[in-house]
Scaffold this motif. Structure first.
Motif, PDB file in Angstrom:
ATOM      1  N   GLY A 145      -7.314  17.081   2.082  1.00  0.00           N
ATOM      2  CA  GLY A 145      -6.386  16.045   1.632  1.00  0.00           C
ATOM      3  C   GLY A 145      -6.971  14.644   1.664  1.00  0.00           C
ATOM      4  N   HIS A 152      -6.631  11.634  -5.261  1.00  0.00           N
ATOM      5  CA  HIS A 152      -5.187  11.887  -5.279  1.00  0.00           C
ATOM      6  C   HIS A 152      -4.361  10.618  -5.068  1.00  0.00           C
ATOM      7  N   LEU A 201      -0.392  10.516  -5.561  1.00  0.00           N
ATOM      8  CA  LEU A 201       0.449  10.738  -4.374  1.00  0.00           C
ATOM      9  C   LEU A 201       0.910   9.427  -3.750  1.00  0.00           C
ATOM     10  N   HIS A 202       0.006   8.458  -3.717  1.00  0.00           N
ATOM     11  CA  HIS A 202       0.335   7.213  -3.030  1.00  0.00           C
ATOM     12  C   HIS A 202       0.676   6.069  -3.990  1.00  0.00           C
ATOM     13  N   ASP A 228       0.532  12.194   2.919  1.00  0.00           N
ATOM     14  CA  ASP A 228      -0.587  13.123   3.130  1.00  0.00           C
ATOM     15  C   ASP A 228      -0.160  14.319   3.986  1.00  0.00           C
TER      16      ASP A 228
END
Ligand code: FE2
Length: 371
Positions: free
Chosen positions: A177, A182, A186-187, A314
């Motif tokens: 991760g 990402h 994701l963030h 995460d």
């Protein structure tokens, strides 16, 4: 040719690696988490430890069960700098040697037989470190050789620890991760900052990704539909390694062009094969007291809350992948996952090398402050 044949529980995970890579220094506790007068029990790399401070305040770490009746030594007390089992009073020093059998005072031989394994422990940079491994077979390097640069240089850096977290995921999945492509997805909500000219960030629906290779490996840039790169404060020229054995990842962050860059260091150490201890600090270049006060404020008000959101995202992903074997057995990797594959191979190599009597050292340059 390797002397040892080790079964893999899933490709690139030799059996045993799922509970950790031994023979490295681990920041097992923050200094404040280890009081002067009470032992702390914890599980790390699949083993129960008891950690305490001796009479001089120096940390000690030994296997956490009394060899008499398996009682957890962390419920015991510290007496004369040694840990004493609460049940019948057997006492052990920081080397794991039994120093007292209260009803058999002169039986040195029996005390020798009752020894428990111990680990070298030290305090540095606000952390309690333990060398979790076999110090005879693989003598520990000096701790200062294998910690991030800034922890050795209070004059030029300042760092702030984040409360340690426990994630319900295998440590190898948590390391997966750490891929650097990402975050734009994701963030996007937690890391994104409005563009410098004050405009609204482009909505998720209208975002695309451009994969780029940098000195820090594969990264992703967020773009709008026209392919214009959105400002996320990227770095393309950094020092050190993004991943350092046994489980340290480094993420330089610049919230916005023109703002101070800072650095996030995170260790993801296995508690056992299903849980991971996540220890993190943020560091900055800093000189005077004024600078430090300003950065402290920035950490408290902006970086910490933002980092907590990122971390929760995460953790959510690591926990959403299922167990290690299921996750790895059901994946389809893209070219952009190359860094993840490299990381897995490095861990595998380090693990197997130890079976052949070799320990991969950490090059000093790998731990340089990145920006
Ligand atoms: Fe992330």
């Amino acid at each position: 040719m390797r002397k040892s044949k080790v079964r893999e529980i899933v490709p690139d995970v030799p059996q045993g690696l799922e509970v950790g890579l031994r023979n490295y220094w681990y920041p097992i506790l923050q200094s404040e988490e280890l009081p002067a007068d009470a032992p702390v029990g914890m599980t790390v790399l699949g083993e129960d430890l008891v950690v305490w401070r001796d009479g001089a305040g120096a940390p000690q770490a030994i296997i956490g069960h009394c060899p008499h009746r398996n009682t957890r030594l962390s419920v015991g007390r510290i007496l004369d700098g040694h840990i004493q089992c609460l049940f019948h009073g057997l006492r052990f020093n920081g080397q794991g040697r039994c120093t007292l059998i209260p009803w058999d005072l002169d039986n040195e031989q029996l005390r020798d037989e009752l020894a428990v394994p111990s680990y070298p422990a030290e305090e540095l940079g606000g952390y309690i470190w333990a060398y979790l491994g076999n110090a005879e077979e693989f003598p520990p390097p000096p701790l200062a050789d294998e910690v991030p640069e800034e922890l050795l240089d209070e004059e030029n850096f300042v760092w702030f620890k984040v409360p340690t977290e426990i994630w319900n995921a295998n440590w190898l999945l948590t390391l997966d991760g750490q891929d650097a492509y990402h975050s734009v997805t994701l963030h996007a909500g937690s890391q994104a900052v409005p563009s410098a000219n004050g405009g609204d960030p482009v909505t998720m629906a209208d975002r695309r990704i451009k994969i780029v290779e940098t000195s820090y490996g594969i990264r992703a840039l967020s773009t709008d539909l026209a392919g214009e790169i959105l400002d996320q404060g990227h770095f393309t020229d950094v020092k050190g390694d993004r991943f350092v054995l046994p489980c340290l990842s480094t993420n330089p962050v610049r919230p916005r062009v023109g703002m101070d860059p800072y650095n996030v260091r995170v260790w993801q150490m296995p508690i056992d094969d299903k849980r991971t201890l996540v220890a993190r600090f943020l560091s900055f270049r800093a000189t005077g007291a004024e600078d430090r006060a300003r950065l402290r404020k920035f950490f408290d008000e902006i970086a910490l809350p933002r980092g907590s959101k990122v971390s929760a995202e995460d953790a959510l992903i690591a926990e959403a992948q299922g167990d290690l074997v299921a996750a790895r057995a059901n994946e389809y990797l893209f070219k952009a996952d190359m860094e993840t594959v490299k990381l897995r191979r490095l861990l595998k190599k380090a693990f197997l090398d130890q079976k052949d009597g070799k320990r991969l050292a950490i090059p000093k340059e790998a731990l340089a402050f990145p920006v």
